[in-house]
Design an enzyme around this catalytic site. Sequence first.
Site, PDB file in Angstrom:
ATOM      1  N   ASP A  69      17.234  54.528  -1.031  1.00 21.78           N
ATOM      2  CA  ASP A  69      18.012  54.591  -2.717  1.00 21.78           C
ATOM      3  C   ASP A  69      18.329  55.211  -3.309  1.00 21.78           C
ATOM      4  OD1 ASP A  69      14.688  55.029  -1.931  1.00 21.78           O
ATOM      5  OD2 ASP A  69      14.388  54.700  -4.139  1.00 21.78           O
ATOM      6  N   ARG A  91      29.710  57.270   0.461  1.00 26.87           N
ATOM      7  CA  ARG A  91      28.320  56.030   0.096  1.00 26.87           C
ATOM      8  C   ARG A  91      28.466  55.044   1.719  1.00 26.87           C
ATOM      9  NH1 ARG A  91      29.030  57.536  -5.179  1.00 26.87           N
ATOM     10  NH2 ARG A  91      29.551  55.727  -6.285  1.00 26.87           N
ATOM     11  N   LYS A 181      10.981  48.938  -6.075  1.00 22.77           N
ATOM     12  CA  LYS A 181      10.301  50.422  -5.938  1.00 22.77           C
ATOM     13  C   LYS A 181      10.794  51.038  -7.709  1.00 22.77           C
ATOM     14  CE  LYS A 181      11.466  54.630  -5.308  1.00 22.77           C
ATOM     15  NZ  LYS A 181      12.101  56.395  -4.183  1.00 22.77           N
ATOM     16  N   GLU A 221       4.335  53.896  -6.919  1.00 21.01           N
ATOM     17  CA  GLU A 221       4.661  55.309  -6.162  1.00 21.01           C
ATOM     18  C   GLU A 221       4.786  56.038  -7.253  1.00 21.01           C
ATOM     19  OE1 GLU A 221       8.764  55.910  -4.378  1.00 21.01           O
ATOM     20  OE2 GLU A 221       8.219  58.469  -3.400  1.00 21.01           O
ATOM     21  N   GLU A 223       4.312  59.336  -7.255  1.00 20.43           N
ATOM     22  CA  GLU A 223       4.635  60.692  -5.884  1.00 20.43           C
ATOM     23  C   GLU A 223       3.685  61.980  -7.056  1.00 20.43           C
ATOM     24  OE1 GLU A 223       8.518  61.602  -5.098  1.00 20.43           O
ATOM     25  OE2 GLU A 223       7.770  63.834  -4.294  1.00 20.43           O
ATOM     26  N   LYS A 263       3.117  53.535  -2.138  1.00 16.91           N
ATOM     27  CA  LYS A 263       3.724  54.834  -1.414  1.00 16.91           C
ATOM     28  C   LYS A 263       3.020  56.015  -1.960  1.00 16.91           C
ATOM     29  CE  LYS A 263       8.512  55.871  -0.742  1.00 16.91           C
ATOM     30  NZ  LYS A 263       9.635  55.609  -0.546  1.00 16.91           N
ATOM     31  N   SER A 305       7.229  61.649   1.628  1.00 16.78           N
ATOM     32  CA  SER A 305       7.867  62.314   3.065  1.00 16.78           C
ATOM     33  C   SER A 305       7.513  63.380   1.870  1.00 16.78           C
ATOM     34  CB  SER A 305       8.970  63.006   3.778  1.00 16.78           C
ATOM     35  OG  SER A 305      10.075  62.591   3.384  1.00 16.78           O
ATOM     36  N   GLY A 307       9.930  66.382   1.140  1.00 15.21           N
ATOM     37  CA  GLY A 307      10.193  68.204   1.729  1.00 15.21           C
ATOM     38  C   GLY A 307       9.457  68.041   2.701  1.00 15.21           C
ATOM     39  N   SER A 332       7.374  55.704   4.572  1.00 10.99           N
ATOM     40  CA  SER A 332       8.709  55.026   3.718  1.00 10.99           C
ATOM     41  C   SER A 332       9.286  56.057   3.633  1.00 10.99           C
ATOM     42  CB  SER A 332       7.567  54.027   2.134  1.00 10.99           C
ATOM     43  OG  SER A 332       8.996  54.115   1.774  1.00 10.99           O
ATOM     44  N   TYR A 394      15.000  63.660  -7.977  1.00 13.73           N
ATOM     45  CA  TYR A 394      15.624  62.448  -6.598  1.00 13.73           C
ATOM     46  C   TYR A 394      16.695  61.982  -7.613  1.00 13.73           C
ATOM     47  CZ  TYR A 394      13.941  60.953  -2.511  1.00 13.73           C
ATOM     48  OH  TYR A 394      14.105  60.664  -1.240  1.00 13.73           O
TER      49      TYR A 394
END
Length: 394
Positions: A69, A91, A181, A221, A223, A263, A305, A307, A332, A394
Amino acid sequence: MAACASFAKLDALSSSQWIGHQSFSQRPSRLSSPHRISFSVRAAAGFSDELVQTAKTIASPGRGILAIDESNATCGKRLASIGLDNTETNRQAYRQLLLTTPGLGGYISGAILFEETLYQSTTDGKKFVDCLKEERIVPGIKVDKGLVPLPGSNNESWCQGLDGLASRSAEYYKQGARFAKWRTVVSIPCGPSSLAVKEAAWGLARYAAISQDNGLVPIVEPEILLDGDHPIERTLEVAEKVWSEVFFYLAENNVLFEGILLKPSMVTPGAEHKEKASPETIAKYTLTMLQRRVPPAVPGIMFLSGGQSEVEATLNLNAMNQSPNPWHVSFSYARALQNTVLKTWKGLPENVEAAQRSLLVRAKANSLAQLGKYSAEDEGEEAKKGMFVKGYTY
Ligand code: 13P
């Protein structure tokens, strides 16, 4: 979410449990009639059963989520790493490679798409959404509008996207998306300030309620970035604080816990900490945090993940599945599923099949890790390369 008089019965639960009309008696007063506070809420707008079913499908044994995404700008970074320009055609070619991999649905239960991809087709004119459905993969959509500086904080950020979210979500549902998300971040080196944590938690909860109201299972999520030189104990402390606030506000917003997915970041030392932690240590700290903060009603924990190298992310997931958990514990991943694929593809049509095989290798490795049966013995060097970038956006 507007209050209304309708009831939403949760068939997934025992028939005596309801979300809806709730009534609380106060202590008997001196007045002759008992004083009652009564209110009703409408939760998930009648989508409850479907949300529960979607979440269960995504959290099915041996499967996890392929996260592709990336916004156009971030996808441009992926393409630039193999010398390709960030054009819509490139893309599309990259997403086509990923989403048409034969057999992907054996290991992948959901794919998170960027808006452009949700409405895109293959070069032969087949909708990407239909490619996914044929593999029994649930299409998902990134709905947040990215991070901006949070005034009044310690150089922290907040996540935009609530304006117009209800109507966008309804459109995404019509296009075939069944989950959503929203990624916000918390930085340990920047504090985190209580303002930033509260803002992150409140935004996630509002988004989750709006998503459920429109039939989309929200992936929640917050993070916690890997950046920093702190020890693993500090990450645990911050993660516990963040998740307690997130669940407080999810409950306040009448979010149906059976119809969400989480997440989280794994609980690790900061990327610049002097010692690395083993998969067993990471699993121990991460599961401790989850057991303390996440109700068993939540069907699935789908880690990001962040990194870590492809192999690290898989080993850590495998370590978390060595004994039964109250939730489906899975993946994910974006970077930890795409790195070798990109390096194999190099943008050349003749490499597409080899790149698809390498996606299957990673997807299968993580599928085995979800079942606690993975071994890193045959892994190549590329998959062991870390992908941490300081201050990564991101
Ligand atoms: P990574 O696995 O690259 O950290 O992806 C996180 C993410 O939110 C993608 O959807």
